[in-house]
Design an enzyme around this catalytic site. Structure first.
Site, mmCIF file in Angstrom:
data_model
loop_
_atom_site.group_PDB
_atom_site.id
_atom_site.type_symbol
_atom_site.label_atom_id
_atom_site.label_comp_id
_atom_site.label_asym_id
_atom_site.label_seq_id
_atom_site.Cartn_x
_atom_site.Cartn_y
_atom_site.Cartn_z
ATOM 1 N N HIS A 129 -76.191 -19.256 -79.102
ATOM 2 C CA HIS A 129 -77.230 -19.952 -79.856
ATOM 3 C C HIS A 129 -76.781 -20.181 -81.294
ATOM 4 C CE1 HIS A 129 -81.505 -20.253 -81.481
ATOM 5 N NE2 HIS A 129 -81.473 -21.147 -80.517
ATOM 6 N N ASP A 136 -60.368 -25.992 -92.087
ATOM 7 C CA ASP A 136 -59.161 -25.594 -92.827
ATOM 8 C C ASP A 136 -59.267 -24.213 -93.466
ATOM 9 O OD1 ASP A 136 -57.847 -27.888 -92.131
ATOM 10 O OD2 ASP A 136 -58.127 -28.895 -94.068
#
Length: 418
Positions: A129, A136
């Protein structure tokens, strides 16, 4: 901060950052936090960062819709993959349908894994959930916002934007969000094996960097000062972090001295959390609770069964009906706040994979507090006298709905839900 306030914060800091939570989560200083109050800002931020990504994008969500929001995010993921960025996505097997837009992903280089494809699968009844993303290893997101248009809800157009929140994170906490994704990515492939045996691919993360998680040392040393803002990423799973999010709530509410503000769409917590709220109200804390309605009829009938003890203790309860309340947020004493995916019900607290961010002394807490108070003022207050005067048939229906829910949840959690 006054002398008394400083001492209370120090006690809270010691409780939150002490040794008992070493295996659960860590607080770090030096983070930047940006709060989003709707999908509009969140999606713009996410897509902008994905379009600037140079090496790695990861995304985990319960719902990924084939609507304007989903198509825009999918297009950004494909653009990143086309230029050589490694892109990985986790969706839930029940929360997300088998969408046509997924067909382009494997041929264009987007890696996609589904958590628990069936209702009862290799991970039992649990769902992922969580709503997470990292780009990066520099920027992360966590909150309650799925990849779905703000105005859409199961084919019905909402009158106002969905009431929901997410945070954008930069700093040391990003490494913890990334690690949670990596463990989940490998868990889907290998199952519930010991975490150490999963050997997730951290090739893109430098564990010797100043922002990398500091294993095995006292988390309080991360703060470098009691009044400095701190952030913790708190993940809930069915391995070692089974009650981490619930304990974070319990600790903060237990330390509250002036105010507890809590908003949640599915309010069916166990006895411990209900007691914490009633005890806080009885010792003079201003406790305000906002509950969402009109999404699941069964809960609309079951939740009011809990109102009596809360109202008698002095908890102020309001039901939000302006639009769909989906935010899972709280603020305590204006110096502790949380934003995340965890509802306050048996499924989120005891079965599903969830993720929250906890903020301490962060400037964004003020904006979150303002949003909750505004929503409380826009909601329908529950009056004790009026509540007690409900027709006998309605009271019986509330009792039946609550006890049915409780029995079902006890079965699904193998007796864990109380």
């Amino acid at each position: 901060m006054t002398g008394g306030g400083t001492r209370r914060f120090e006690r809270l800091r010691q409780t939150l950052f002490g040794r008992r939570y070493w295996s659960k989560y860590r607080f770090t200083a030096g983070n930047e936090v940006r709060l989003f109050r709707s999908g509009e800002g969140f999606f713009a931020s996410l897509i902008e960062r994905i379009d600037a990504a140079g090496k790695d994008v990861v995304l985990e969500t319960y719902i990924f819709c084939n609507d304007s929001a989903g198509q825009a995010v999918s297009a950004a993921l494909l653009r990143a993959a086309d230029r050589g960025v490694r892109v990985r996505v986790i969706t839930d097997g029940i929360g997300t349908a088998r969408l046509a837009l997924f067909n382009d992903w494997p041929t264009r280089g987007v890696e996609h894994r589904i958590y628990n494809p069936h209702l009862f699968g290799r991970f039992g009844f649990s769902r992922t959930h969580r709503k997470l993303a990292v780009v990066d290893d520099q920027v992360a997101w966590c909150g309650g916002i799925n990849i779905v248009d703000d105005y859409e809800n199961d084919g019905v157009r909402l009158p106002y934007r969905r009431w929901d929140f997410a945070v954008e994170l930069q700093g040391p906490v990003v490494a913890d969000v990334r690690e949670a994704f990596e463990v989940q990515w490998h868990r889907i492939r290998f199952g519930h094996r010991p975490v150490e045996s999963l050997q997730p691919d951290f090739a893109l993360k430098d564990d010797t960097s100043p922002s990398a998680p500091a294993r095995g040392r006292n988390r309080s040393t991360d703060l470098r000062g009691a009044g400095e803002p701190a952030v913790a990423f708190v993940a809930r799973d069915n391995l070692i972090n089974r009650r981490a999010i619930e304990k974070a709530y319990l600790t903060a509410i237990g330390q509250a001295r002036a105010e507890v503000l809590l908003a949640n769409p599915y309010f069916m917590p166990g006895r411990k959390l209900r007691r914490a709220l009633t005890f806080a109200a009885r010792r003079g804390v201003d406790v305000k609770l906002i509950i969402g309605r009109k999404e699941f009829a069964a809960l609309d009938y079951a939740v009011p069964f809990l109102y009596r003890s809360l109202l008698k203790a002095g908890v102020k309860i309001a039901e939000y009906e302006k639009t769909m309340l989906h935010g899972k947020v709280a603020v305590v004493d204006s110096n502790w706040g949380t934003v995340g995916s965890s509802n306050l019900d048996a499924l989120s607290l005891m079965l599903n994979n969830e993720a929250n961010v906890v903020l301490v002394m962060d400037p964004q807490i003020d904006a979150l507090r303002e949003a909750i108070l505004t929503a409380f003022d826009e909601s329908r207050r529950i009056d004790l006298a009026h509540y007690e005067a409900r027709p006998a048939g309605e009271r019986l229906l509330n009792w039946l709905a609550y006890n049915t829910y409780r029995v079902v949840m006890k079965l699904l959690t193998v007796g864990g839900y109380d």
